[in-house]
Design an enzyme around this catalytic site. Sequence first.
Site, PDB file in Angstrom:
ATOM      1  N   CYS A 101      26.832 -15.399  21.699  1.00 10.40           N
ATOM      2  CA  CYS A 101      27.893 -15.161  22.689  1.00 10.40           C
ATOM      3  C   CYS A 101      29.248 -15.591  22.127  1.00 10.40           C
ATOM      4  O   CYS A 101      29.433 -16.742  21.750  1.00 10.40           O
ATOM      5  CB  CYS A 101      27.605 -15.906  23.990  1.00 10.40           C
ATOM      6  N   ASN A 203      20.878  -4.401  16.775  1.00 10.02           N
ATOM      7  CA  ASN A 203      21.655  -4.220  18.004  1.00 10.02           C
ATOM      8  C   ASN A 203      23.125  -3.961  17.685  1.00 10.02           C
ATOM      9  O   ASN A 203      23.677  -4.542  16.762  1.00 10.02           O
ATOM     10  CB  ASN A 203      21.498  -5.491  18.869  1.00 10.02           C
ATOM     11  N   GLY A 204      23.697  -3.066  18.467  1.00 12.10           N
ATOM     12  CA  GLY A 204      25.134  -2.821  18.372  1.00 12.10           C
ATOM     13  C   GLY A 204      25.469  -1.355  18.328  1.00 12.10           C
ATOM     14  O   GLY A 204      25.107  -0.643  17.401  1.00 12.10           O
ATOM     15  N   ARG A 228      25.342  -2.117  26.380  1.00 10.50           N
ATOM     16  CA  ARG A 228      26.353  -1.492  27.238  1.00 10.50           C
ATOM     17  C   ARG A 228      26.010  -0.062  27.618  1.00 10.50           C
ATOM     18  O   ARG A 228      26.314   0.381  28.726  1.00 10.50           O
ATOM     19  CB  ARG A 228      27.720  -1.556  26.534  1.00 10.50           C
TER      20      ARG A 228
HETATM   21  C1  FMN Z   1      29.136  -7.703  29.835  1.00  9.35           C
HETATM   22  C2  FMN Z   1      28.304  -8.223  28.682  1.00  9.35           C
HETATM   23  C3  FMN Z   1      27.488  -9.327  28.876  1.00  9.35           C
HETATM   24  C4  FMN Z   1      26.707  -9.815  27.817  1.00  9.35           C
HETATM   25  N1  FMN Z   1      25.872 -10.881  28.054  1.00  9.35           N
HETATM   26  C5  FMN Z   1      25.053 -11.313  27.055  1.00  9.35           C
HETATM   27  C6  FMN Z   1      24.108 -12.348  27.275  1.00  9.35           C
HETATM   28  O1  FMN Z   1      23.993 -12.925  28.376  1.00  9.35           O
HETATM   29  N2  FMN Z   1      23.307 -12.705  26.228  1.00  9.35           N
HETATM   30  C7  FMN Z   1      23.396 -12.097  25.005  1.00  9.35           C
HETATM   31  O2  FMN Z   1      22.645 -12.440  24.087  1.00  9.35           O
HETATM   32  N3  FMN Z   1      24.278 -11.126  24.766  1.00  9.35           N
HETATM   33  C8  FMN Z   1      25.091 -10.712  25.768  1.00  9.35           C
HETATM   34  N4  FMN Z   1      25.934  -9.663  25.519  1.00  9.35           N
HETATM   35  C9  FMN Z   1      25.880  -8.964  24.215  1.00  9.35           C
HETATM   36  C10 FMN Z   1      24.882  -7.804  24.291  1.00  9.35           C
HETATM   37  O3  FMN Z   1      23.573  -8.265  24.518  1.00  9.35           O
HETATM   38  C11 FMN Z   1      24.876  -6.984  22.987  1.00  9.35           C
HETATM   39  O4  FMN Z   1      24.546  -7.815  21.912  1.00  9.35           O
HETATM   40  C12 FMN Z   1      26.226  -6.330  22.704  1.00  9.35           C
HETATM   41  O5  FMN Z   1      26.789  -5.761  23.864  1.00  9.35           O
HETATM   42  C13 FMN Z   1      26.095  -5.245  21.608  1.00  9.35           C
HETATM   43  O6  FMN Z   1      25.154  -4.271  21.975  1.00  9.35           O
HETATM   44  P1  FMN Z   1      25.598  -2.854  22.644  1.00  9.35           P
HETATM   45  O7  FMN Z   1      26.587  -2.229  21.708  1.00  9.35           O
HETATM   46  O8  FMN Z   1      24.321  -2.078  22.751  1.00  9.35           O
HETATM   47  O9  FMN Z   1      26.220  -3.179  23.958  1.00  9.35           O
HETATM   48  C14 FMN Z   1      26.763  -9.198  26.549  1.00  9.35           C
HETATM   49  C15 FMN Z   1      27.603  -8.096  26.356  1.00  9.35           C
HETATM   50  C16 FMN Z   1      28.377  -7.611  27.399  1.00  9.35           C
HETATM   51  C17 FMN Z   1      29.272  -6.415  27.152  1.00  9.35           C
END
Ligand code: FMN
Length: 324
Positions: A101, A203-204, A228
């Site tokens: 985070c 992831n990402g 997301r």
């Molecule tokens: C609104 C929001 C809340 C998130 N909360 C967490 C969380 O509680 N724990 C965590 O490991 N990652 C959290 N993340 C990161 C996501 O799990 C993920 O690693 C990141 O969004 C990249 O993946 P994506 O491109 O598929 O969204 C959060 C991301 C966003 C945008």
Amino acid sequence: MNIGNTDLGHRPVLLAPLEDITDSAFRTLCRRFGADMVYTEFVSSEALVRLAEKSNKKMAFDASERPIGIQIFGNGVEAMKNAALLAMEQNPEVIDINFGCPVRKVAMKGAGAGLLNDIPRMVAITREVVNAVNLPVTVKTRLGWDENSKYIVEIAERLQDVGIKAITIHGRTRAQMYSGEADWTLIGAVKNNPRMQIPVIGNGDITNPLIAADMFNRFGVDAIMIGRAAIGNPWIFRNVKAYFLSGELPDEPTRDERISVCLEHLRLAVQKKGETKGIIEMRKHYAGYFRGLSGFKQVRMEILNRKTYAEVAEILLNFSTPNF
Ligand SMILES: Cc1cc2nc3c(=O)[nH]c(=O)nc-3n(C[C@H](O)[C@H](O)[C@H](O)COP(=O)(O)O)c2cc1C
């Protein structure tokens, strides 16, 4: 792919933990649409002691959500061990530690991605948690603190050595927050490191089935995790998996399907959190469900003024008629 004794199948697609989004209602929907595993929002190890009731609610889940990981974060070795023991009482498939985070109030207190600045402490916390619980422990982290410290290959080895059962890597540094593009090359480097035995979850920036397939093919990861792109779009899991099976891109959900799943989400949110809270918390999901649908702005304004399930449901149902 297995995490501990849990078999997640071939090329699993996981729902990422998302604070304020991946609550029990949303996880239920994502599992129904094919997510192979889901995670709770992150739970603060310190808050678990101070605000036990709220944190316990965050850790609660229904059997239909399994397999599930409870995610914890914090900076204290002892607090994290105690948090893991409390999480274990819920008997999830996995306890996941958040070392990723980036938000200031977490990372600057030395928790989440803050631990990418203190790898010995990251390893110590992980070792303590692994030794404290008799469930598989996993870690979710980023490539490193900043451009000059992308030590993820070494970090992954060290965490494996203290006993984690899988690692999820978001292809950004802490300094990047959510800007730029995720860089999967180092995720691939971790996967291809001959010393790594545990599953590597990438992831990402996965936003559609083509990118999902591409990430598996190019980087050889064991699983992928979507965050997301699942918001207001739990179908993404069904679509990705259908594409893996048939090689054909499935149709996107129709307007009526979007609205009926949104209604189901609202119903679950109200059922699980009560009418007032459920209705307020649903507000951040509407934009995702109705992206691109004509007339949505006006409908959203109307929904924001309504306080009961019956009123919101009626607006949504009217919205699904074609002559709206
Ligand atoms: C609104 C929001 C809340 C998130 N909360 C967490 C969380 O509680 N724990 C965590 O490991 N990652 C959290 N993340 C990161 C996501 O799990 C993920 O690693 C990141 O969004 C990249 O993946 P994506 O491109 O598929 O969204 C959060 C991301 C966003 C945008």
